[in-house]
Design a protein around this motif. Structure first.
Motif, PDB file in Angstrom:
ATOM      1  N   UNK A 187      37.932  39.186  33.259  1.00 44.37           N
ATOM      2  CA  UNK A 187      39.369  39.075  33.015  1.00 44.37           C
ATOM      3  C   UNK A 187      40.119  40.261  33.619  1.00 44.37           C
ATOM      4  N   UNK A 188      39.556  41.453  33.497  1.00 47.48           N
ATOM      5  CA  UNK A 188      40.188  42.638  34.064  1.00 47.48           C
ATOM      6  C   UNK A 188      40.230  42.564  35.583  1.00 47.48           C
ATOM      7  N   UNK A 189      39.131  42.114  36.179  1.00 47.60           N
ATOM      8  CA  UNK A 189      39.094  42.036  37.634  1.00 47.60           C
ATOM      9  C   UNK A 189      40.064  40.983  38.157  1.00 47.60           C
ATOM     10  N   UNK A 190      40.126  39.844  37.487  1.00 46.01           N
ATOM     11  CA  UNK A 190      41.079  38.813  37.902  1.00 46.01           C
ATOM     12  C   UNK A 190      42.513  39.319  37.772  1.00 46.01           C
ATOM     13  N   UNK A 191      42.803  40.011  36.681  1.00 43.82           N
ATOM     14  CA  UNK A 191      44.164  40.517  36.494  1.00 43.82           C
ATOM     15  C   UNK A 191      44.489  41.582  37.529  1.00 43.82           C
ATOM     16  N   UNK A 192      43.494  42.357  37.927  1.00 44.17           N
ATOM     17  CA  UNK A 192      43.711  43.365  38.966  1.00 44.17           C
ATOM     18  C   UNK A 192      44.102  42.689  40.279  1.00 44.17           C
ATOM     19  N   UNK A 193      43.398  41.612  40.616  1.00 44.26           N
ATOM     20  CA  UNK A 193      43.710  40.855  41.829  1.00 44.26           C
ATOM     21  C   UNK A 193      45.135  40.299  41.757  1.00 44.26           C
ATOM     22  N   UNK A 194      45.488  39.738  40.615  1.00 45.90           N
ATOM     23  CA  UNK A 194      46.805  39.120  40.458  1.00 45.90           C
ATOM     24  C   UNK A 194      47.926  40.157  40.487  1.00 45.90           C
ATOM     25  N   UNK A 195      47.725  41.266  39.799  1.00 38.67           N
ATOM     26  CA  UNK A 195      48.741  42.328  39.814  1.00 38.67           C
ATOM     27  C   UNK A 195      48.961  42.831  41.232  1.00 38.67           C
ATOM     28  N   UNK A 196      47.863  43.063  41.937  1.00 40.32           N
ATOM     29  CA  UNK A 196      47.944  43.605  43.291  1.00 40.32           C
ATOM     30  C   UNK A 196      48.628  42.617  44.237  1.00 40.32           C
ATOM     31  N   UNK A 197      48.295  41.336  44.107  1.00 41.65           N
ATOM     32  CA  UNK A 197      48.815  40.355  45.050  1.00 41.65           C
ATOM     33  C   UNK A 197      50.173  39.797  44.689  1.00 41.65           C
TER      34      UNK A 197
END
Length: 430
Positions: free
Chosen positions: A69-79
């Motif tokens: 969940x953290x990694x997915x949110x990191x991708x979404x925040x960044x993109x």
């Protein structure tokens, strides 16, 4: 469902005296964040197991679920260049609706498995008995899960200074590894640049807010944990921050809708392709009569083949009525299929297509898709076909672990987050 009413009453009395799992101020904080997501200022990432198991309440499984969940949110925040609201389908997702009351095997008929909160998965009369003590065990497992998640988050597990710590070893050679590593390096460089300008470490990047959700299916359990609290009006479900109503229990005159309309929690409703605009509007009028920001989330789950025809009339009707719920896409449940072997699976391409078409439908309607709702795990399972490694039907037997519905594994989950960013970006949300 429960054969012994006195046994049930004793269990509920005990449950009513146990401490709540969450607090009213956390509930109200989440409601504010969901209102901002509906307004295009945030994006909701809601995900976790289809149905939790008591046996899966272990530190490796919980931490891996949090990692993905953290990694997915990191991708979404960044993109997407938007803050992400993280809501787990865990710490309470122990019950599942079933299409049939009974299950038959080799001429033997027993009650269906309804999740560990109700009965056991083993096909025996003893295991399939609805046991009220499981309500107490469910509360305990939920409390342990929440306690561990809070400890991880508060202890710096989610520190953006070190997102490389979130890696899961088994995907070290994933086709997505290079892209993710470049993203992590970019975020690290940006963070160090900001801290150089500020002259100090930015402590707010060392932790994240994390909330829980589950389908409030077993009303005995939910009601026992619904409380009034000091200095607040109304009733709070303190078993979870964000309960939702499934399609099978969303009848306008049903007990679940009656229960939900009295809660102060933000609530969600699953919406399938058979729902008409009139049905949806009448349900929304009951659950959110004041059009209260952050109060109501509508999670559409149409299936890739139906989303283009079934979703637009609902969007148009809600927009015409001046309704502004948080719209979220569940691209999982409408794309479940059973293979000739009897194994249930989902094809990554269908999941991707439904999400892609849902973004398009919202863009055409002038509404906003503000989040995704996914069944996923941080484990190396092979339950959904396709994805970066192009899993096939023959791969499913290698690591199929779900007792109920097939889940995206870590790599497929991360790929889906990257596809949201790559194909849509911030423009798709506004």
């Amino acid at each position: 469902m429960y054969a012994d009413g006195d046994e049930l009453a004793r269990a509920l009395a005990q449950l009513h005296e146990l401490p709540p799992l969450i607090t009213s101020w956390e509930v109200l904080a989440l409601k504010h964040l969901l209102a901002e997501a509906a307004d295009g200022k945030r994006f909701l990432l809601q995900g976790g197991d289809c149905a939790e198991s008591f046996d899966d309440c272990t530190s490796p499984l919980i931490s891996n679920r949090l990692k993905v969940m953290l990694q997915m949110s990191l991708v979404l925040v960044h993109g997407l260049k938007l803050p992400v609201v993280r809501v787990g389908r865990f710490a309470g997702q122990y019950a599942k609706p079933r299409s049939a009351d009974m299950e038959e095997r080799d001429g033997v008929s027993l009650p269906s498995y309804r999740g560990d909160l109700v009965n056991g998965a083993a096909f025996t009369a003893e295991a399939r008995r609805a046991d009220p003590q499981r309500l107490i065990r469910g509360h305990a497992r939920s409390a342990m899960t929440m306690n561990f998640v809070r400890a991880l988050v508060d202890g710096g597990f989610a520190d953006l200074h070190h997102p490389e710590y979130w890696d899961l070893g088994w995907v070290e050679h994933s086709p997505l590894q290079d892209e993710y590593s470049a993203m992590v390096e970019s975020i690290g460089n940006s963070l160090r640049f900001m801290e150089t300008l500020a002259g100090e470490s930015i402590g707010s990047f060392q932790r994240v807010d994390f909330y829980t959700s589950h389908e409030a299916l077993v009303l005995h359990y939910e009601q026992a944990l619904t409380r009034q609290v000091p200095r607040q009006w109304g009733w709070f479900n303190l078993s979870t921050h964000f309960p939702w109503i499934g399609m099978r229990t969303a009848a306008l005159d049903g007990a679940h809708v009656e229960y939900f309309r009295g809660l102060r929690n933000p609530i969600a409703v699953k919406v399938g392709p058979s729902v008409t605009p009139d049905q949806l509007l009448r349900l929304v009028d009951v659950l959110d009569p004041d059009n209260d920001p952050g109060r109501l989330t509508l999670i559409h789950r149409m299936g890739a083949a139906k989303v283009e025809t079934a979703l637009p009339p609902l969007l148009a009707a809600m927009k015409a009525a001046g309704r502004k719920p948080l719209w979220v896409c569940d691209p999982m449940h409408g794309n479940t299929e059973t293979l000739g072997t009897g194994v249930k699976t989902r094809r990554f391409e269908n999941i991707r297509n439904e999400l892609d078409r849902a973004f398009d439908a919202h863009a055409v309607a002038g509404t906003r898709l503000g989040g995704v709702h996914l069944e996923l795990t941080g484990e190396n399972v092979t339950e959904c076909m396709g994805g970066a490694r192009d899993l096939t039907e023959s791969d499913l037997a290698r690591a199929y672990k779900s007792q109920v519905d097939p889940r995206l594994n870590y790599e497929q989950s991360l790929e889906l987050a990257m596809l949201i960013v790559r194909k849509r970006g911030g423009a798709a949300l506004g």
